[in-house]
Scaffold this motif. Structure first.
Motif, PDB file in Angstrom:
ATOM      1  N   CYS A 274       0.812  -1.226   0.000  1.00  0.00           N
ATOM      2  CA  CYS A 274       0.000   0.000   0.000  1.00  0.00           C
ATOM      3  C   CYS A 274       0.840   1.270   0.000  1.00  0.00           C
ATOM      4  N   GLY A 275       2.102   1.180   0.403  1.00  0.00           N
ATOM      5  CA  GLY A 275       2.961   2.362   0.366  1.00  0.00           C
ATOM      6  C   GLY A 275       3.204   2.869  -1.037  1.00  0.00           C
ATOM      7  N   ILE A 276       3.303   1.939  -1.983  1.00  0.00           N
ATOM      8  CA  ILE A 276       3.541   2.330  -3.379  1.00  0.00           C
ATOM      9  C   ILE A 276       2.260   2.298  -4.210  1.00  0.00           C
ATOM     10  N   LYS A 277       1.252   1.595  -3.718  1.00  0.00           N
ATOM     11  CA  LYS A 277      -0.031   1.514  -4.422  1.00  0.00           C
ATOM     12  C   LYS A 277      -1.152   1.637  -3.395  1.00  0.00           C
ATOM     13  N   PRO A 278      -1.407   2.838  -2.878  1.00  0.00           N
ATOM     14  CA  PRO A 278      -2.389   2.974  -1.785  1.00  0.00           C
ATOM     15  C   PRO A 278      -3.785   2.501  -2.139  1.00  0.00           C
ATOM     16  N   LEU A 279      -4.176   2.616  -3.405  1.00  0.00           N
ATOM     17  CA  LEU A 279      -5.544   2.235  -3.772  1.00  0.00           C
ATOM     18  C   LEU A 279      -5.790   0.732  -3.706  1.00  0.00           C
ATOM     19  N   ILE A 280      -4.746  -0.057  -3.501  1.00  0.00           N
ATOM     20  CA  ILE A 280      -4.984  -1.491  -3.329  1.00  0.00           C
ATOM     21  C   ILE A 280      -5.833  -1.741  -2.087  1.00  0.00           C
TER      22      ILE A 280
END
Length: 386
Positions: free
Chosen positions: A137-143
């Motif tokens: 989630c740090g690099i892809k928060p929308l996950i």
């Protein structure tokens, strides 16, 4: 939209393995007059499983397909999974890659298949996906806002087990006393559009006056999502995954005090009887265009070969009519734009041939993934000896 030549090109697809024959829609065995098939419709017309035959079809509507699905055939068992993703394909794809493996691991450890073990496989899959969310989630928060409905059926030793999260649906076709086919819904729809679900949510969250809100013409949990049970949707289950105001669609003005969605499936099991003729497992993309009874009558009254494709096309024709066009016109609309007319659709029809239930029929142990053209050996062999 693609040009006609582009659509024809899309219909050309790579060969698959030695286990099965699959094809995009070629308009064979259907009622269309058109010679051009639907490049967004994939089907597997008829194959064998331990207790009969099955038919499989998937239609893509989204730019990236969010429905993932599988059929696993074994010598002694059959597994069906329909995973209707939302917010993206990550959760549904993860389920397709891990839930069956979790079930096989647990079944081998405990020496059986049961409702409890199936529930545990769902829990392990949820835990696995939330671990993935935490890691990425740090690099892809929308996950944190990606989730999936999850519908699973297992036939083993004459018993059917069904587990469900969300609003995909399993329906069984049974012969009635007058030899007519009757639909019986085996699953509950976990959708806030139903009064029963809204009351359940309100009873679980008596201190939250906005647990269900009417928005965009539909009842939604926290004004955001319609399904009340899922794998994923981490931001609605754990405060650590809350999204900030830079993602307004998924932002909660107040931190959640307890999970507002659950991954605990509703369960159903039954010993298959002589009047149980077939099962339909499908995502809500099918059920929004036909009733349970309409679906079982189609399966009962038409040949088995290509029956899942027939159900999908019936839904597409209905969707086209609602959009004031005919199916031939709908077929010309490309993925992404098609979502304005219908959802991704997955349909799996499992026929139950009772004369095979007591016989040791040899069928290939095959794993088939819908639409993505993946066919290979199933891991069902680990059940041998249980």
């Amino acid at each position: 939209m693609c040009s006609l030549l582009a659509r024809i090109a899309m219909a050309c697809w790579r060969p698959v393995g030695r286990y099965a024959c699959m094809s995009k829609d070629d308009s064979v065995n259907n009622d269309d007059d058109s010679s051009l098939g639907d490049s967004l419709l994939w089907s597997k017309d008829l194959e064998k499983h331990s207790y009969g035959e099955f038919s499989f079809a998937v239609v893509q509507a989204n730019e990236i397909i969010e429905d993932h699905s599988q059929v696993e055939t074994g010598r002694d068992a059959t597994f069906v999974g329909v995973y209707d993703g939302h917010g993206g394909p990550d959760a549904s794809r993860f389920i397709c890659e891990h839930l069956f493996e979790n079930l096989m691991k647990l079944s081998r450890e405990r020496g059986t298949i049961s409702e409890e073990i199936l529930r545990s496989a769902f829990s392990a899959t949820e835990d696995g996906f939330l671990t993935l969310v935490r890691r990425t989630c740090g690099i892809k928060p929308l996950i944190a806002a990606i989730g999936s409905c999850c519908l699973v059926g297992v036939i083993w030793r004459r018993t059917l087990y069904v587990a469900n999260l969300g609003d995909s649906r399993a329906v069984i076709g049974c012969l009635g006393r007058s030899n007519e086919i009757v639909a019986e819904q085996l699953t509950k729809d976990h959708n806030a559009c139903l009064e029963e679900v809204r009351q359940e949510l309100k009873s679980l969250h008596p201190d939250d006056s906005r647990i269900v809100v009417m928005k965009h013409g539909a009842w939604r949990i926290k004004g955001i999502i319609q399904v009340s049970r899922s794998i994923g949707d981490a931001y609605l289950k754990r405060p650590e995954f809350s999204l900030d105001p830079s993602f307004p669609r998924f932002h909660l003005p107040d931190p959640i005090r307890r999970p507002v969605l659950t991954s605990d499936p509703s369960m159903y099991s039954r010993v298959l009887q002589a009047n149980d003729k077939f099962l339909i497992f499908a995502s809500d993309g099918l059920w929004e265009h036909m009733t349970n009874q309409e679906a079982v009558e189609i399966v009962y009254n038409y040949p088995r070969t290509g029956i899942a494709k027939r159900l999908a096309k019936t839904a597409l024709k209905e969707a086209a009519g609602k959009g004031e066009m005919i199916y031939d016109e709908l077929k010309k609309i490309d993925k992404g734009s098609r979502r304005a007319f219908h959802d991704d659709i997955t349909v799996i029809v499992i026929f139950i041939d009772h004369e095979l239930l007591s016989e040791n029929i040899s069928v290939p142990e095959v794993s088939i993934r819908g639409f993505i053209d993946t066919v290979g050996a199933s891991k069902f062999n680990i059940l041998h000896g249980i």
